[in-house]
Design a protein around this motif. Structure first.
Motif, PDB file in Angstrom:
ATOM      1  N   ASP A   5       7.111  13.420 -54.647  1.00  0.00           N
ATOM      2  CA  ASP A   5       7.129  12.750 -53.354  1.00  0.00           C
ATOM      3  C   ASP A   5       5.859  11.919 -53.154  1.00  0.00           C
ATOM      4  N   LYS A   6       4.717  12.466 -53.533  1.00  0.00           N
ATOM      5  CA  LYS A   6       3.459  11.726 -53.418  1.00  0.00           C
ATOM      6  C   LYS A   6       3.476  10.492 -54.305  1.00  0.00           C
ATOM      7  N   LEU A   7       4.002  10.623 -55.500  1.00  0.00           N
ATOM      8  CA  LEU A   7       4.075   9.488 -56.414  1.00  0.00           C
ATOM      9  C   LEU A   7       4.997   8.404 -55.847  1.00  0.00           C
ATOM     10  N   ALA A   8       6.137   8.800 -55.304  1.00  0.00           N
ATOM     11  CA  ALA A   8       7.067   7.828 -54.721  1.00  0.00           C
ATOM     12  C   ALA A   8       6.422   7.117 -53.535  1.00  0.00           C
ATOM     13  N   GLU A   9       5.698   7.875 -52.718  1.00  0.00           N
ATOM     14  CA  GLU A   9       5.005   7.282 -51.568  1.00  0.00           C
ATOM     15  C   GLU A   9       3.933   6.297 -52.035  1.00  0.00           C
ATOM     16  N   GLN A  10       3.202   6.689 -53.066  1.00  0.00           N
ATOM     17  CA  GLN A  10       2.164   5.818 -53.614  1.00  0.00           C
ATOM     18  C   GLN A  10       2.769   4.534 -54.185  1.00  0.00           C
ATOM     19  N   ARG A  11       3.879   4.648 -54.872  1.00  0.00           N
ATOM     20  CA  ARG A  11       4.549   3.466 -55.424  1.00  0.00           C
ATOM     21  C   ARG A  11       5.050   2.561 -54.313  1.00  0.00           C
ATOM     22  N   ASN A  12       5.568   3.138 -53.231  1.00  0.00           N
ATOM     23  CA  ASN A  12       6.019   2.332 -52.097  1.00  0.00           C
ATOM     24  C   ASN A  12       4.858   1.568 -51.473  1.00  0.00           C
ATOM     25  N   GLU A  13       3.714   2.225 -51.339  1.00  0.00           N
ATOM     26  CA  GLU A  13       2.529   1.564 -50.792  1.00  0.00           C
ATOM     27  C   GLU A  13       2.087   0.429 -51.704  1.00  0.00           C
ATOM     28  N   THR A  14       2.107   0.660 -53.006  1.00  0.00           N
ATOM     29  CA  THR A  14       1.712  -0.366 -53.967  1.00  0.00           C
ATOM     30  C   THR A  14       2.671  -1.543 -53.901  1.00  0.00           C
ATOM     31  N   ASP A  15       3.973  -1.259 -53.743  1.00  0.00           N
ATOM     32  CA  ASP A  15       4.961  -2.331 -53.644  1.00  0.00           C
ATOM     33  C   ASP A  15       4.798  -3.126 -52.347  1.00  0.00           C
ATOM     34  N   LYS A  16       4.368  -2.453 -51.276  1.00  0.00           N
ATOM     35  CA  LYS A  16       4.160  -3.131 -50.002  1.00  0.00           C
ATOM     36  C   LYS A  16       3.014  -4.134 -50.069  1.00  0.00           C
ATOM     37  N   TYR A  17       1.943  -3.722 -50.751  1.00  0.00           N
ATOM     38  CA  TYR A  17       0.735  -4.533 -50.828  1.00  0.00           C
ATOM     39  C   TYR A  17       0.367  -4.778 -52.288  1.00  0.00           C
ATOM     40  N   PRO A  18       1.104  -5.634 -52.964  1.00  0.00           N
ATOM     41  CA  PRO A  18       0.815  -5.851 -54.392  1.00  0.00           C
ATOM     42  C   PRO A  18      -0.565  -6.475 -54.585  1.00  0.00           C
ATOM     43  N   PHE A  19      -1.234  -6.040 -55.647  1.00  0.00           N
ATOM     44  CA  PHE A  19      -2.589  -6.504 -55.928  1.00  0.00           C
ATOM     45  C   PHE A  19      -2.614  -8.013 -56.219  1.00  0.00           C
ATOM     46  N   HIS A  20      -1.624  -8.510 -56.927  1.00  0.00           N
ATOM     47  CA  HIS A  20      -1.685  -9.916 -57.357  1.00  0.00           C
ATOM     48  C   HIS A  20      -1.669 -10.884 -56.164  1.00  0.00           C
ATOM     49  N   THR A  21      -1.058 -10.508 -55.030  1.00  0.00           N
ATOM     50  CA  THR A  21      -1.087 -11.400 -53.873  1.00  0.00           C
ATOM     51  C   THR A  21      -2.415 -11.288 -53.135  1.00  0.00           C
ATOM     52  N   SER A  22      -3.087 -10.173 -53.260  1.00  0.00           N
ATOM     53  CA  SER A  22      -4.375  -9.988 -52.599  1.00  0.00           C
ATOM     54  C   SER A  22      -5.464 -10.824 -53.245  1.00  0.00           C
ATOM     55  N   PHE A  23      -5.358 -11.045 -54.525  1.00  0.00           N
ATOM     56  CA  PHE A  23      -6.409 -11.728 -55.244  1.00  0.00           C
ATOM     57  C   PHE A  23      -6.084 -13.193 -55.545  1.00  0.00           C
ATOM     58  N   SER A  24      -4.935 -13.670 -55.108  1.00  0.00           N
ATOM     59  CA  SER A  24      -4.580 -15.058 -55.410  1.00  0.00           C
ATOM     60  C   SER A  24      -5.361 -16.007 -54.519  1.00  0.00           C
ATOM     61  N   ARG A  25      -5.534 -17.217 -54.996  1.00  0.00           N
ATOM     62  CA  ARG A  25      -6.329 -18.195 -54.238  1.00  0.00           C
ATOM     63  C   ARG A  25      -5.520 -18.857 -53.201  1.00  0.00           C
TER      64      ARG A  25
END
Length: 166
Positions: free
Chosen positions: A146-166
């Motif tokens: 359950d923790k892993l699924a929750e963590q994956r959902n959070e990662t999918d919500k806020y993907p790293f590649h959009t945070s670091f794009s110019r």
């Protein structure tokens, strides 16, 4: 940019490995069989005191990550009680719990499920130690899943590649 992607990949691998580690080195197939067995339902005693044990049927719904148990048939009470796995904070074996409720009972058959932010404790007792161990292992693994699924959902919500794009 490639370095960030490599770092992100390592980060997600670390957490997925950490959260999906199986108890006592059991294989994924063995854990799946165990969770399937728990889904069928088991009679356990809900411990109110050493002299008051209430037999209930417990089952684990893997798809919805819910622990079901049959409640009392008393008036104004629900006959079915559900507990989300995400609400479960910890599962303890009886020998490691010093509650007075367990005095006079065989602690090797008991375990405790700690629930919610207020740490409500549900004391349970199996009929055999093997069944107690299955429930402890299975619930701990379900919590990790359950923790892993929750963590994956959070990662999918806020993907790293959009945070670091110019």
């Amino acid at each position: 940019m490639a370095r960030r992607a490599e770092k992100r990949l390592h980060h997600s691998w670390f957490f997925s490995e950490r959260l999906t580690s199986r108890p006592e080195g059991m294989t994924r197939d063995a854990m799946d069989r165990l969770l399937d067995e728990l889904a069928k339902g088991t009679a356990l005693y809900k411990v109110k005191s050493a002299s008051k044990l209430l037999q209930r049927t417990f089952s684990l719904d893997r798809k919805n990550m819910i622990l079901h148990y049959d409640g009392t048939q008393k008036r104004f009470r629900s006959a079915k009680t559900d507990l989300r796995i995400s609400q479960v904070r910890e599962v303890r074996e009886g020998e490691k719990d010093f509650s007075k409720k367990l005095n006079g009972l065989d602690k090797s058959l008991c375990f405790a499920v700690i629930v919610g932010a207020n740490h409500k404790v549900i004391y349970l007792m199996a009929m055999r130690r093997e069944m107690r161990d299955k429930w402890v292992r299975g619930l701990r693994y379900a919590i990790q899943m359950d923790k892993l699924a929750e963590q994956r959902n959070e990662t999918d919500k806020y993907p790293f590649h959009t945070s670091f794009s110019r």
